[in-house]
Structures are given as C-alpha cells and as structure tokens.
Scaffold this active site. Sequence first.
Site: not given
Ligand SMILES: NC(=O)C1=CN([C@@H]2O[C@H](COP(=O)(O)OP(=O)(O)OC[C@H]3O[C@@H](n4cnc5c(N)ncnc54)[C@H](O)[C@@H]3O)[C@@H](O)[C@H]2O)C=CC1
Ligand SMILES: O=C(O)[C@H]1O[C@H](OP(=O)(O)OP(=O)(O)OC[C@H]2O[C@@H](n3ccc(=O)[nH]c3=O)[C@H](O)[C@@H]2O)[C@H](O)[C@@H](O)[C@@H]1O
Length: 441
Positions: A223, A159, A335, A272, A219
Amino acid sequence: MVKICCIGAGYVGGPTMAVIALKCPEIQVAVVDIAAPRINAWNSEHLPIYEPGLDEVVKECRGRNLFFSTDVEKHVAESDIVFVSVNTPTKTQGLGAGKAADLTYWESAARMIADVSKSDKIVVEKSTVPVKTAEAIERILTHNRKGINFTILSNPEFLAEGTAIKDLFNPDRVLIGGRETPEGQKAIHALRDVYAHWVPVERILCTNLWSAELSKLAANAFLAQRISSVNAISALCEATGADVTQVSHAIGTDSRIGPKFLNASVGFGGSCFQKDLLNLVYICECNGLPEVANYWKQVIKVNDYQKTRFVNRVVSSMFNTVSGKKIAILGFAFKKDTGDTRETPAIDVCKGLLGDKAKLSVFDPQVTEDQIIRDLSMKKFDWDHPAHLQPLSPTNNKQVTVVWDAYEAIKDAHGICILTEWDEFKKLDYKKVCYAIIRGA
Ligand SMILES: NC(=O)C1=CN([C@@H]2O[C@H](COP(=O)(O)OP(=O)(O)OC[C@H]3O[C@@H](n4cnc5c(N)ncnc54)[C@H](O)[C@@H]3O)[C@@H](O)[C@H]2O)C=CC1
Ligand SMILES: O=C(O)[C@H]1O[C@H](OP(=O)(O)OP(=O)(O)OC[C@H]2O[C@@H](n3ccc(=O)[nH]c3=O)[C@H](O)[C@@H]2O)[C@H](O)[C@@H](O)[C@@H]1O
C-alpha cells in the site's frame, strides 16, 4: 460463555473488540489497558478516539457484554482467548535502532499472561509484529507454564483509521495463522467461529503462523509503495505539465492496476506504514537480503522526498523565504475523519516551514492545541509508547498558533497549506479567501 480479553485499548483494540461484542452477544469481551485515563475515557461519553460509527457500537454493548478495565490480570486470568494489541514501536536504542520493532510491550504482556493464567488459553497476536515473533512468544509462554496449554495465533488487523467500523463490519478478509498441529488447527477453528458470526467464511483465510505475520507487513508495504509510486510520478508531472490526477485516473482504469490508493499527497503518514516498512527492511537485512531491503527502503525515501519537496515548493514560490510570513495550515491529522496525528506529514511540513522562520496558524477539526504543540516538540518515534511513558510538558512555540476555525487560520495569511483532505476544506469560499489574501499582501 466464551470470554475474550484484549490487552491494549487503543485504535485497534477498542474498535475491534467493540465490533466483536456487537456481533457476538453471547461472548463476553473485556478490553484492558495499563493507561487508566484511556480506560476512563472508554467508560465515558467522550471516547478516547474519534472514529465514525464507533460511539453507536460502544453505546449498544458497553455494560452488556463489553467492558473496559484496568484490572488487566483479573480479565486475562478469566478469559479463554487473549488478544494482544499493544504498541510495537520502532526501536530507538540498541540493536536495530531506527528500524527494528521494539517488542518490550508485547514481551511484558506475554510474561504477565504466563504468570496469571490458571487455565488453557488461545493467545492472539493482533499487534503488527515481525515475522517469527510467535516463536519467541511461545517460548515465553511455555517456559512459565504450570501444565497450562497456550496456543498462539496470528490474526493481524487490516482496518484503516477513519473507516475502522466500516472495515470491521465488512472486511475484505480476516487472516488467521496458526501452527499446523491438531492444537493449532483447533485454535484456528475457535477464532474462525468468532468472526463467522458476521464475516462470510470464504473471506476468512487460514494460513500458517509465519505467512499471517508476514502478510501484514507485506500488505502495508504494498500500500505504501503505491503511494510513493504516485507521489514520484507527481514530481515528474509538476516538471512536465502533466496533471497527476489525470495520470492516476488513466492508469487506475487498467483493471490490473485498479483505482484505489493512487491519490498523490504530501506523503503518507499514520502510525504504521513507516514503522512496518522499517521493520520489513530490518528483517530482510537480518536474513541476508540487502537488495530486497534496499528496494523497500526506497519507498520511505520517496516519502521523505515528497514532504521535503512540498516545503521547498512553498518556500521557493514565496520569493525563497517565508521568514516572518504567516502560513495557514489547514489539517494536522494524518488523514481525514480521524484525530490521530501519529507520523502525520503535517509535522515534517510544519517543522520545515518553522525552520525557515514562518509563523504558522494551524486548524484541524479534530486535533487539540495541546496535541499539535506536543507533536511539534516530540522526538521521532517517541509518540508510539503508552501515554504515561511519553515526554511531558512540551515547550510552547511562539511561532505557532492553533485556532478553531479555518477562516481564522487563513485571515491575513500569506499562504495556505492544506495538509489533510477534510471534506469541510472543499467547501471553503476560496474566492473570498484569496481576495482577502491578495488585498492584504
Ligand atoms: N492504528 C491502526 O490503524 C492499526 C494498528 N495496527 C497495529 O496494532 C498495534 C496497536 O496499535 P494501536 O491500537 O494503534 O496502538 P495504541 O497506542 O492506540 O494502543 C496500544 C495500547 O496498548 C497499551 N499497552 C501497552 N502495553 C501494555 C501492557 N503491557 N498491558 C496493557 N496495555 C498495554 C497502551 O497503553 C495503549 O493504550 C500496533 O502493533 C499497530 O502496528 C494494526 C492495524 C491498524
Ligand atoms: O496497519 C495499519 O495501521 C493500517 O495502515 C493503513 O491504514 P491507515 O494508516 O489507518 O490509513 P490509510 O488510509 O492507509 O492512509 C495512510 C496514509 O496514506 C495516505 N494516502 C492514502 C491513500 C492515497 O491514495 N494516498 C495517500 O497519500 C493517507 O493520507 C495517510 O496519510 C492501511 O490502509 C490499513 O490496511 C492498515 O491496517
């Protein structure tokens, strides 16, 4: 009734589990976290994260088959499937500092699962982790086992923030990796059955564990690479008189290239891309592949170059100094449609301008003053840890004012930097704004 528990109530754990609860009313879903304020917010009217459509999903399921709790051990012990969606920040100390993933939170979650479990469980890697992490986690789980079977799966999340609910409702694909053993395949089927409630089966891809783990890093690297590619071209456009919007449209109409992710920007941000690229670079180095590591490192270098180049352009276009000048910063989130500021390019741009003694007036529709001040005083990578482990009491910066209206930020400014593409910034009356700036100059 199948019971799911997700450790980590963050940007991934919260929305992902809310959608599973919505689409699978017969499954009970508990989202647990060590951060009590975060759980309290999930149980309140003001959810801890801003994400379009999330409020509605949570309101429909919360208290029915979706629960948020700090009672981590109880819910883990009761569940059949445990998702782990905790932070996997970049290491700041020791071996691999500045590149490798810090798996402290993952390891402590795995040890806790092993300690409290009394029945067989499927343990799902939801966090983004280095390839081969499942092997280490398996060792922790099986070492402690009391006749309990743990089967580990990799189910990385794709996502994007700002469109999380849309992405979860209608994913391009769901990826599930597992061991090529009868137990591994059985676990894959069990998780596939959960997603099959709403995702067409042909979009649920099943692979081995290592392919799933590596596909997530690959992936994000692809990107990020597209953005660095178009940003590199933007520098050449500015030098030659070509228009990067026209160039990206022209190349994006080639069906082999495609139109998405070709918007030139101040640089990519978010929690990320950089973290996962650094992680990939480190894995390549550890596997004796320095050429491959250097290739991906370049994507980050171009991103850093783009941010520096932006600051330099602002300063050079204002008679080579912004000292004492008021610069309006419109947008601070990484963003639009999110309040998330993790690794936002705005931090580097603001720090660059502050380094040249500018006075900044910042407005973002979703980011609080406290967050902006904290971000501008925090050390690199400190943000990616549970809230209670982050530094407290940020020092206030007299050069920065945070305001609650774009026109207020712009008033009497010498220049405007639009750092987040919020739709409302497109609707500002720039004629009026520029006239006021010219008159004030
Ligand atoms: N933010 C995003 O859009 C995306 C993030 N990811 C990956 O998902 C993972 C989580 O990312 P986010 O949700 O953004 O992080 P986040 O920081 O928003 O959430 C992580 C949560 O885990 C909790 N936590 C940490 N250690 C813990 C433990 N031992 N027991 C219970 N809770 C604990 C923290 O308090 C925090 O609330 C990362 O590995 C990230 O790379 C993958 C795809 C999209
Ligand atoms: O692993 C993750 O955390 C996620 O990282 C990104 O999602 P996200 O970081 O939430 O948002 P994006 O839409 O990918 O944008 C990332 C950054 O790239 C920039 N961006 C995006 C698109 C573009 O054309 N140009 C550009 O500068 C955005 O402004 C932003 O700063 C990926 O799109 C997700 O698929 C992935 O799950």
